[in-house]
Write an enzyme that holds these catalytic residues in place. Structure first.
Site, PDB file in Angstrom:
ATOM      1  N   MET A   1      53.349 -30.423  95.159  1.00 37.36           N
ATOM      2  CA  MET A   1      54.624 -30.415  95.900  1.00 37.36           C
ATOM      3  C   MET A   1      54.379 -31.144  97.217  1.00 37.36           C
ATOM      4  O   MET A   1      53.696 -30.625  98.108  1.00 37.36           O
ATOM      5  CB  MET A   1      55.098 -28.978  96.149  1.00 37.36           C
ATOM      6  CG  MET A   1      55.588 -28.292  94.879  1.00 37.36           C
ATOM      7  SD  MET A   1      56.220 -26.631  95.178  1.00 37.36           S
ATOM      8  CE  MET A   1      54.724 -25.755  95.566  1.00 37.36           C
TER       9      MET A   1
ATOM     10  N   ASP B   1      60.070 -22.723  87.072  1.00 33.66           N
ATOM     11  CA  ASP B   1      60.503 -21.330  87.208  1.00 33.66           C
ATOM     12  C   ASP B   1      59.466 -20.293  86.799  1.00 33.66           C
ATOM     13  O   ASP B   1      59.835 -19.167  86.460  1.00 33.66           O
ATOM     14  CB  ASP B   1      61.799 -21.082  86.416  1.00 33.66           C
ATOM     15  CG  ASP B   1      62.987 -21.802  87.015  1.00 33.66           C
ATOM     16  OD1 ASP B   1      62.858 -22.311  88.147  1.00 33.66           O
ATOM     17  OD2 ASP B   1      64.045 -21.856  86.355  1.00 33.66           O
TER      18      ASP B   1
ATOM     19  N   CYS C   1      59.300 -37.376  89.224  1.00 38.06           N
ATOM     20  CA  CYS C   1      59.974 -37.218  90.521  1.00 38.06           C
ATOM     21  C   CYS C   1      61.371 -37.822  90.497  1.00 38.06           C
ATOM     22  O   CYS C   1      61.530 -39.005  90.176  1.00 38.06           O
ATOM     23  CB  CYS C   1      59.140 -37.864  91.628  1.00 38.06           C
ATOM     24  SG  CYS C   1      59.901 -37.633  93.237  1.00 38.06           S
TER      25      CYS C   1
ATOM     26  N   ASN D   1      55.979 -26.291  82.965  1.00 36.17           N
ATOM     27  CA  ASN D   1      56.285 -26.130  84.390  1.00 36.17           C
ATOM     28  C   ASN D   1      57.773 -25.836  84.553  1.00 36.17           C
ATOM     29  O   ASN D   1      58.593 -26.319  83.783  1.00 36.17           O
ATOM     30  CB  ASN D   1      55.887 -27.433  85.124  1.00 36.17           C
ATOM     31  CG  ASN D   1      56.438 -27.510  86.534  1.00 36.17           C
ATOM     32  OD1 ASN D   1      57.197 -28.407  86.869  1.00 36.17           O
ATOM     33  ND2 ASN D   1      56.065 -26.577  87.374  1.00 36.17           N
TER      34      ASN D   1
END
Ligand code: FMN
Length: 343
Positions: A29, A214, A112, A212
């Site tokens: 991140m 949640d 992204c 990936n």
């Protein structure tokens, strides 16, 4: 006491060339999972971590941002850096340079959705061009003798399966690990992640697959694993404000409130040292906001935000220690157990 979980088991990549020590990975991140944060996540058990995204552009190689993002962390294995770009030759050259600096796994960003990245036909924009994905992965994989992984999304929209095509193309071109975010490019970060959409990918690829989106605790991790058929999970926002989350995913005891305050203190010190006092204090603000929110003490955030430098931030934490311990104690009492503040 600790007990193992399905995520505790190591996993081999590239026919055993590299081993991830477990299957609970930290998601990259930008602006959050920097060297200080990853140092803590690794300490609490993260089994795999890639750097924040670094542009492959040679003219930006020596900027402060690129350099700080590719700093290697002592003791972490594999040392993994994520690159973003669209030109196979440029990406390959960037991968070669990274390996020259000690990088042991090169991750490529095909997920992204940020305009800044997509305008340059990088990140998730490449889901529009599967052939280019194959060319990029092929060029990078043949340029370096370390494993290459990709991180992508299930599709451009929820209605297509472009993510599956991207994963297959990447595997065919030499990718040794696929990480898939269960949202489409159009979803960005909104709506619930759809781990079941990885089932199709699972049927078509034989290299390890990580899900990936949640995953925020052991229960959601186990649901995501079952729904997707993936080999491991990658956690992003669920780790903000709690780098110790990996302990719970691995069936290990969580640190108590006093230890968590020590971790926060260490985190502040690492940020001040890594970035220098002023920039470190600025970056510390968003982490402290996340810590305080998880702690159930969000009302303290504004007083921390007003602090200008590292010394003032350290002093603030020292002065608020008893109050924060009190908040944790009353949360534990309300929960009827001596467990740490809920995530
Ligand atoms: C602030 C922020 C920065 C991110 N930066 C990156 C990045 O540099 N590279 C990348 O592949 N994904 C990046 N992502 C996406 C995350 O890795 C992850 O795929 C996404 O947050 C979904 O996972 P989560 O629900 O566990 O947070 C970023 C997400 C956020 C919220």
């Amino acid at each position: 006491m600790s007990s193992s979980t399905p995520l505790s088991h190591s996993i081999a990549l590239a026919n055993g060339e590299l081993t991830l020590r477990n299957r609970a990975a930290l998601a990259p991140m930008a602006g959050m999972t920097d060297v200080p944060f990853r140092t803590l996540a690794w300490f609490y058990g993260a089994g795999h971590m890639v750097s924040e995204m670094v542009t492959a552009k040679p003219e930006l190689w020596d900027t402060g941002k690129s350099r700080s993002r590719r700093v290697l962390i002592d003791g972490v294995r594999p040392q993994a850096v994520q690159i973003a770009g669209h030109d196979p030759l440029v990406m390959a050259e960037s991968a070669r340079r990274l390996v020259g600096e000690g990088v042991e796994l090169v991750d490529i960003n095909f997920g992204c959705p940020a305009k800044k990245v997509c305008r340059k036909a990088a990140g998730s924009a490449l889901l529009n061009d599967i052939d280019q994905i194959q060319r990029i992965v092929g060029a990078v994989a043949s340029a370096v003798d370390v494993p290459v992984s990709i991180k992508t999304r299930i599709g451009l929209t929820l209605g297509d399966s472009v993510g599956t095509e991207a994963a297959i193309a990447a595997q065919n071109a030499g990718a040794q690990l696929i990480v898939m975010h269960g949202r489409s490019r159009a979803c960005r970060f909104k709506g619930e992640a759809q781990p079941h959409r990885l089932r199709e990918v699972r049927q078509h690829i034989h290299v390890p697959l990580f899900v990936n989106g949640d995953v925020i605790d052991p229960q959601s991790a186990s649901r995501a694993l079952v729904a997707s058929g993936a080999d491991g999970v990658m956690i992003g926002r669920g780790a903000m404000g709690q780098p110790w989350i990996f302990a719970s995913l691995l069936g290990r005891p969580l640190p108590d409130a006093a230890e968590r305050l020590d971790v926060i203190g260490r985190h502040l010190a690492m940020m001040h040292e890594f970035y220098g006092d002023e920039a470190g204090a600025r970056i510390a603000r968003k982490h402290m906001q996340a810590y305080l929110q998880r702690w159930g003490a969000a009302e303290l955030t504004s007083s921390f935000m007003a602090l200008a430098d590292g010394d003032a931030q350290n002093q603030w934490l020292f002065e608020h220690r008893d109050r924060l311990l009190g908040v944790a104690r009353s949360a534990a009492t309300q929960m009827g157990a001596q467990t740490p503040v809920a995530a």
